[in-house]
Design a protein around this motif. Structure first.
Motif, PDB file in Angstrom:
ATOM      1  N   LEU A  63     -44.688  46.208  26.840  1.00 55.49           N
ATOM      2  CA  LEU A  63     -43.913  45.457  25.861  1.00 55.49           C
ATOM      3  C   LEU A  63     -44.789  44.564  24.981  1.00 55.49           C
ATOM      4  O   LEU A  63     -44.487  44.355  23.804  1.00 55.49           O
ATOM      5  CB  LEU A  63     -42.870  44.587  26.584  1.00 55.49           C
ATOM      6  N   VAL A  75     -42.087  35.047  26.127  1.00 54.27           N
ATOM      7  CA  VAL A  75     -41.509  36.267  26.678  1.00 54.27           C
ATOM      8  C   VAL A  75     -42.242  36.691  27.950  1.00 54.27           C
ATOM      9  O   VAL A  75     -41.620  36.967  28.975  1.00 54.27           O
ATOM     10  CB  VAL A  75     -41.524  37.405  25.634  1.00 54.27           C
ATOM     11  N   ILE A  81     -37.328  40.300  31.569  1.00 51.21           N
ATOM     12  CA  ILE A  81     -37.143  40.532  30.135  1.00 51.21           C
ATOM     13  C   ILE A  81     -36.166  41.694  30.014  1.00 51.21           C
ATOM     14  O   ILE A  81     -36.454  42.795  30.487  1.00 51.21           O
ATOM     15  CB  ILE A  81     -38.461  40.876  29.422  1.00 51.21           C
ATOM     16  N   ILE A  83     -34.166  44.280  27.649  1.00 51.03           N
ATOM     17  CA  ILE A  83     -33.995  44.878  26.328  1.00 51.03           C
ATOM     18  C   ILE A  83     -32.497  45.129  26.183  1.00 51.03           C
ATOM     19  O   ILE A  83     -31.906  45.895  26.951  1.00 51.03           O
ATOM     20  CB  ILE A  83     -34.779  46.187  26.174  1.00 51.03           C
ATOM     21  N   VAL A 151     -40.655  49.097  20.629  1.00 51.01           N
ATOM     22  CA  VAL A 151     -39.837  48.946  21.841  1.00 51.01           C
ATOM     23  C   VAL A 151     -39.072  50.235  22.120  1.00 51.01           C
ATOM     24  O   VAL A 151     -39.023  50.713  23.258  1.00 51.01           O
ATOM     25  CB  VAL A 151     -38.882  47.742  21.716  1.00 51.01           C
ATOM     26  N   LEU A 166     -34.186  41.138  22.513  1.00 49.45           N
ATOM     27  CA  LEU A 166     -34.707  40.909  23.851  1.00 49.45           C
ATOM     28  C   LEU A 166     -34.021  39.677  24.418  1.00 49.45           C
ATOM     29  O   LEU A 166     -33.689  38.743  23.675  1.00 49.45           O
ATOM     30  CB  LEU A 166     -36.221  40.678  23.822  1.00 49.45           C
ATOM     31  N   CYS A 168     -34.763  37.055  27.519  1.00 50.76           N
ATOM     32  CA  CYS A 168     -35.564  36.572  28.636  1.00 50.76           C
ATOM     33  C   CYS A 168     -34.634  35.844  29.595  1.00 50.76           C
ATOM     34  O   CYS A 168     -33.805  35.034  29.177  1.00 50.76           O
ATOM     35  CB  CYS A 168     -36.660  35.635  28.143  1.00 50.76           C
TER      36      CYS A 168
END
Length: 193
Positions: A63, A75, A81, A83, A151, A166, A168
């Motif tokens: 990533l 991040v 993390i 997606i 990504v 994204l 977190c």
């Protein structure tokens, strides 16, 4: 109705972390997180969101090149993390998700409508995930500063999913956060008709 402690947890005292504690998020918490977020409403119960939870070093390193420079530390320091993505072919699941409706044919025949619906409702589901995370005692940091194409190539191409943002997740270090940034007032952001 939630009392003030519930509202504090979700909104009033909830903050977006800039740093993370080294406390891991267990896979069982991620499963519960998804179970809660999946209950949020989507149009026609279309449920187009798809989530990839990155916890391992190898995934983080895949990533890293996609992150904007200002987001790398925030991040990469997060225990998880996610997606937040959507499936452009979400409508293939509609016979199971909305069995009493004839919705699949609408979206299968109109790519623009399908993409708009997938993006809008997938975004809603990402927001539900933020609220579910807070309800479970996690902190959440949404990030849009990344290269979507990288990504998708690194994580989503096999399924054909599309990246949205994204997220977190973990236990934030909120001790040294600055005061909350201002928000627009009701009269600035709302109209009563």
């Amino acid at each position: 109705m939630l009392d003030d402690s519930g509202l504090d947890l979700l909104f009033q005292k909830a903050r977006t972390p800039r740093r993370w504690m080294a406390r891991p998020v267990e896979p069982s918490v991620l499963r519960r997180l998804y179970a809660l977020a999946s209950l949020g409403p989507t149009s026609g119960n279309c449920s187009p969101a798809r989530f990839v939870f990155i916890t391992a070093s190898e995934g983080r390193e895949r990533l890293r090149p996609a992150l904007s420079a200002g987001n790398v530390n925030r991040v990469m320091g997060a225990p998880v993390i996610a997606i937040v993505a959507h499936d452009p072919l979400f409508f293939d699941e509609l016979p199971r998700l909305a069995p009493n409706e004839e919705l699949r044919s609408w979206f299968a025949a109109d790519v623009g409508l399908a993409e708009e619906t997938a993006f809008r409702n997938g975004t809603l589901e990402g927001a539900y995930m933020i609220m579910a995370a807070r309800a479970l005692g996690l902190d959440a940091l949404p990030i849009s500063g990344f290269d979507q194409t990288l990504v998708e190539e690194a994580f989503l191409s096999e399924e054909g999913w599309r990246a949205n943002f994204l997220l977190c997740l973990g236990y934030g270090d909120i001790e040294q956060l600055p005061p909350r940034a201002p928000r627009l007032g009701f009269d600035e952001a709302c109209r009563l008709l």
